[in-house]
Design an enzyme around this catalytic site. Sequence first.
Site, PDB file in Angstrom:
ATOM      1  CG  ASP A  68      -0.292  -0.481   2.497  1.00 46.46           C
ATOM      2  OD1 ASP A  68       0.949  -0.417   2.586  1.00 46.46           O
ATOM      3  OD2 ASP A  68      -1.015  -0.907   3.414  1.00 46.46           O
ATOM      4  CG  ASP A 137      -8.666  -0.935  11.753  1.00 40.82           C
ATOM      5  OD1 ASP A 137      -7.774  -1.728  11.352  1.00 40.82           O
ATOM      6  OD2 ASP A 137      -8.998   0.070  11.116  1.00 40.82           O
ATOM      7  CG  HIS A 139      -5.700  -2.137   8.720  1.00 37.35           C
ATOM      8  ND1 HIS A 139      -5.765  -0.813   9.095  1.00 37.35           N
ATOM      9  CD2 HIS A 139      -4.413  -2.504   8.930  1.00 37.35           C
ATOM     10  CE1 HIS A 139      -4.575  -0.411   9.495  1.00 37.35           C
ATOM     11  NE2 HIS A 139      -3.746  -1.424   9.421  1.00 37.35           N
ATOM     12  CD  GLU A 144      -8.493   1.109   7.770  1.00 39.63           C
ATOM     13  OE1 GLU A 144      -8.468   0.106   8.509  1.00 39.63           O
ATOM     14  OE2 GLU A 144      -7.819   2.132   8.008  1.00 39.63           O
TER      15      GLU A 144
HETATM   16  P1  PGA Z   1       2.254  -1.925  12.649  1.00 40.04           P
HETATM   17  O1  PGA Z   1       1.041  -1.779  11.644  1.00 40.04           O
HETATM   18  O2  PGA Z   1       3.102  -3.012  12.112  1.00 40.04           O
HETATM   19  O3  PGA Z   1       2.962  -0.604  12.595  1.00 40.04           O
HETATM   20  O4  PGA Z   1       1.664  -2.228  13.975  1.00 40.04           O
HETATM   21  C1  PGA Z   1       0.414  -2.930  11.163  1.00 40.04           C
HETATM   22  C2  PGA Z   1      -0.663  -2.541  10.181  1.00 40.04           C
HETATM   23  O5  PGA Z   1      -1.237  -1.459  10.332  1.00 40.04           O
HETATM   24  O6  PGA Z   1      -0.924  -3.322   9.270  1.00 40.04           O
END
Ligand code: PGA
Length: 261
Positions: A68, A137, A139, A144
């Site tokens: 992304d 959350d 994702h 999302e």
């Molecule tokens: P993080 O993010 O590795 O910084 O915890 C994970 C994500 O948002 O997919």
Amino acid sequence: MAEIVVVRDQDAAGELAAGSILDLIAAKPDAVLGLATGSTPLVVYRALERGIRERGIDVSHVRGYALDEYVGLPADHPESYRAVITREVVEPLGLTPSLIHVPNGSLEGIEHAGADYEKAIAQSGGVDVQLLGIGTDGHIGFNEPGSSFASVTRVKTLTEQTRKDNARFFASEDDVPMHCITQGLSTILKARHLLLLAFGEGKAEALAGAVEGPVSASNPGSAVQLHPHVTVLVDEAAASRLRNLDYYRYAYANKPAWQTL
Ligand code: PGA
């Protein structure tokens, strides 16, 4: 079922993931890696860096596709995922920059950036191994809650929770972009092997939902239950809400010697 491996700490997860990726590259020098940003995969990149050096593996033909990108950040912004992938992955691992792709988040051409990215991944022959973190959350990528399991690379609006979570990389929450371009759940499910990593208590609920919860678009991480080859590497804290934890430990302890990750 995903294979759940509870590791001692993040470094152990990094070593396991990197070992599997390096075996792949040794067998297929132009392997296609699915790259993830965020804090979680950093231990994998550091272990890859060490492993490449120690095993003397040629990575000059390795190809990569990031999950992304933020939409509308200036190209030279240090928190654009293009910049993060260059800094954390391409340069330290010595990958060939022209072979490493990130969705194009610039506003110019954003209408067709998703379709262009899908085409590029398909033309590469598809992703061999996809690294994944998981958001609080639920994702994966920036899909999302509510993302369709049939979704492909497209522009999404980040949830307020994700913008809060990512504010630590920016001067303030308001500076976190509102929109992103992300591989879809269907794109991710086409990768041949998914390596999902989660560390810390803050991820425990999202991880349990993804692995053991109902398969639902409301919980995008649960898409991994539809994939035939998923490895989940978690520390004790992130594993703490898993109902079948004893069975996962038992299965891993009794894993046939001939099986790899
Ligand atoms: P993080 O993010 O590795 O910084 O915890 C994970 C994500 O948002 O997919």
